[in-house]
Design a protein around this motif. Structure first.
Motif, PDB file in Angstrom:
ATOM      1  N   ASP A  14      18.983 -39.945  -4.825  1.00 47.12           N
ATOM      2  CA  ASP A  14      17.831 -39.303  -4.177  1.00 47.12           C
ATOM      3  C   ASP A  14      16.578 -40.167  -4.243  1.00 47.12           C
ATOM      4  O   ASP A  14      15.625 -39.929  -3.494  1.00 47.12           O
ATOM      5  N   ASP A  18      15.784 -43.332   2.828  1.00 48.08           N
ATOM      6  CA  ASP A  18      16.870 -42.944   3.744  1.00 48.08           C
ATOM      7  C   ASP A  18      17.609 -44.162   4.279  1.00 48.08           C
ATOM      8  O   ASP A  18      18.848 -44.166   4.343  1.00 48.08           O
ATOM      9  N   VAL A  21      19.853 -45.528   1.586  1.00 47.39           N
ATOM     10  CA  VAL A  21      21.041 -44.698   1.377  1.00 47.39           C
ATOM     11  C   VAL A  21      22.073 -44.987   2.454  1.00 47.39           C
ATOM     12  O   VAL A  21      23.270 -45.142   2.170  1.00 47.39           O
ATOM     13  N   ARG A  22      21.633 -45.062   3.702  1.00 47.98           N
ATOM     14  CA  ARG A  22      22.576 -45.349   4.795  1.00 47.98           C
ATOM     15  C   ARG A  22      23.261 -46.689   4.571  1.00 47.98           C
ATOM     16  O   ARG A  22      24.475 -46.825   4.798  1.00 47.98           O
ATOM     17  N   ARG A  48      17.182 -32.722  -2.686  1.00 46.98           N
ATOM     18  CA  ARG A  48      17.532 -33.938  -1.919  1.00 46.98           C
ATOM     19  C   ARG A  48      18.959 -34.356  -2.239  1.00 46.98           C
ATOM     20  O   ARG A  48      19.700 -34.779  -1.339  1.00 46.98           O
ATOM     21  N   THR A  49      19.359 -34.254  -3.498  1.00 47.58           N
ATOM     22  CA  THR A  49      20.743 -34.577  -3.862  1.00 47.58           C
ATOM     23  C   THR A  49      21.713 -33.665  -3.124  1.00 47.58           C
ATOM     24  O   THR A  49      22.754 -34.122  -2.634  1.00 47.58           O
ATOM     25  N   SER A  51      21.238 -32.255  -0.247  1.00 48.05           N
ATOM     26  CA  SER A  51      21.251 -32.682   1.152  1.00 48.05           C
ATOM     27  C   SER A  51      22.117 -33.925   1.347  1.00 48.05           C
ATOM     28  O   SER A  51      22.897 -34.013   2.307  1.00 48.05           O
ATOM     29  N   LEU A  52      22.022 -34.879   0.426  1.00 43.42           N
ATOM     30  CA  LEU A  52      22.826 -36.096   0.519  1.00 43.42           C
ATOM     31  C   LEU A  52      24.312 -35.789   0.360  1.00 43.42           C
ATOM     32  O   LEU A  52      25.155 -36.369   1.051  1.00 43.42           O
ATOM     33  N   THR A  55      25.494 -34.394   3.552  1.00 41.35           N
ATOM     34  CA  THR A  55      25.517 -35.420   4.602  1.00 41.35           C
ATOM     35  C   THR A  55      26.707 -36.347   4.437  1.00 41.35           C
ATOM     36  O   THR A  55      27.301 -36.801   5.423  1.00 41.35           O
ATOM     37  N   TYR A  56      27.075 -36.625   3.174  1.00 38.29           N
ATOM     38  CA  TYR A  56      28.194 -37.537   2.879  1.00 38.29           C
ATOM     39  C   TYR A  56      29.232 -36.829   2.010  1.00 38.29           C
ATOM     40  O   TYR A  56      29.442 -37.189   0.851  1.00 38.29           O
ATOM     41  N   VAL A  60      29.479 -38.409  -2.020  1.00 41.81           N
ATOM     42  CA  VAL A  60      28.395 -38.082  -2.935  1.00 41.81           C
ATOM     43  C   VAL A  60      28.730 -36.785  -3.656  1.00 41.81           C
ATOM     44  O   VAL A  60      28.834 -35.726  -3.046  1.00 41.81           O
TER      45      VAL A  60
END
Length: 264
Positions: A14, A18, A21-22, A48-49, A51-52, A55-56, A60
């Motif tokens: 986090d 961004d 991270v990508r 935020r963790t 959300s990540l 997203t992945y 993650v």
């Protein structure tokens, strides 16, 4: 031959931008990494963790908690955070990063201030209660003398699945952790720090993992380089050399250890 896989068992994902991270996620397959254990610092960090992780998915793996090296939250903030975590506990692989504020204590003492020791112990106790109730492992920030206090608390709560990340301590503390079956993990400083290399030589092989603690920067051959998960391969290489293992065998051991603890 089955390709070797790798896990970064402790990263503050986090805290990367961004775009970073990508880039990190995009590069994982090239380096054989398939899992990041993403720890959290506080409510905002947890969000935020989360959300990540969404997203992945599958890459993650989130851990939620309140990191001790910061001012204490209010009782209301603590209650809200614990409620938030418990509502999402099925998504989490652990409670963390939690523990006691060793470095903050040193800084405050040097400045002539006292630390609210009991406040931090109470905060840790509440998070350990949550972990015990929900049957989750804990990711711990507990070094030197703090390790004894934390071990006492783990035993009081009957928690056996514990990960002391980037651990440092006395021979007696090392023996105590090992006897209890607690896991530790090594960062890139295993390549150049004598204290860490000595620990790596004696800690049981089946209780060791690799981590980066990214984006924390490292020295030695890593000076000036951004900390990325691929560095766990260099951690493994150093650990294998210390243990007298072939690198592939070492990687398989480290990967199996992380999968066992985090049940992934």
């Amino acid at each position: 031959m089955t390709p070797v896989s790798w896990i970064d068992a402790h990263i503050h994902l986090d805290q990367y931008r961004d775009s970073e991270v990508r880039s990190i996620i995009r590069e994982l397959p090239r380096h054989g990494l398939n899992t990041l254990i993403a720890v959290s610092m506080n409510r905002e960090s947890c969000q935020r963790t989360e959300s990540l992780a969404r997203t992945y998915p599958g890459i993650v793996k989130p851990a939620y908690g309140y990191h001790p090296e910061q001012p204490l939250p209010t009782p209301q903030q603590t209650g809200a955070l614990l409620q938030w975590i418990e509502a999402r506990i099925s998504e989490a692989v652990a409670i963390g990063e939690i523990g006691l504020p060793y470095y903050r204590r040193q800084e405050l003492v040097a400045e002539g201030y006292a630390l609210d020791e009991q406040g931090y112990i109470d905060l840790l106790d509440q998070q350990l209660q949550l972990a015990q109730r929900c049957d989750k492992p804990v990711v711990l920030h507990a070094v030197y003398e703090d390790a004894d206090t934390v071990c006492d608390m783990l035993e009081q709560h009957g928690i056996t699945r514990a990960h002391f990340h980037w651990f440092k301590g006395s021979a007696a503390q090392i023996e105590r952790l090992a006897q209890r079956g607690y896991y530790i993990s090594f960062t890139p400083d295993i390549v150049y720090e004598t204290e860490i290399r000595e620990l790596a030589a004696v800690y049981p092989r089946e209780l060791v993992m690799t981590e980066t603690d990214g984006p924390w920067p490292f020295e030695g051959p890593f000076a000036g380089r951004p900390t990325v998960p691929a560095m766990v391969r260099e951690v493994c290489r150093a650990w294998a050399q210390i243990q007298g293992l072939e690198e592939t065998a070492a990687a398989e051991q480290l990967y199996a250890n992380a999968c066992r603890l985090y049940q992934i």
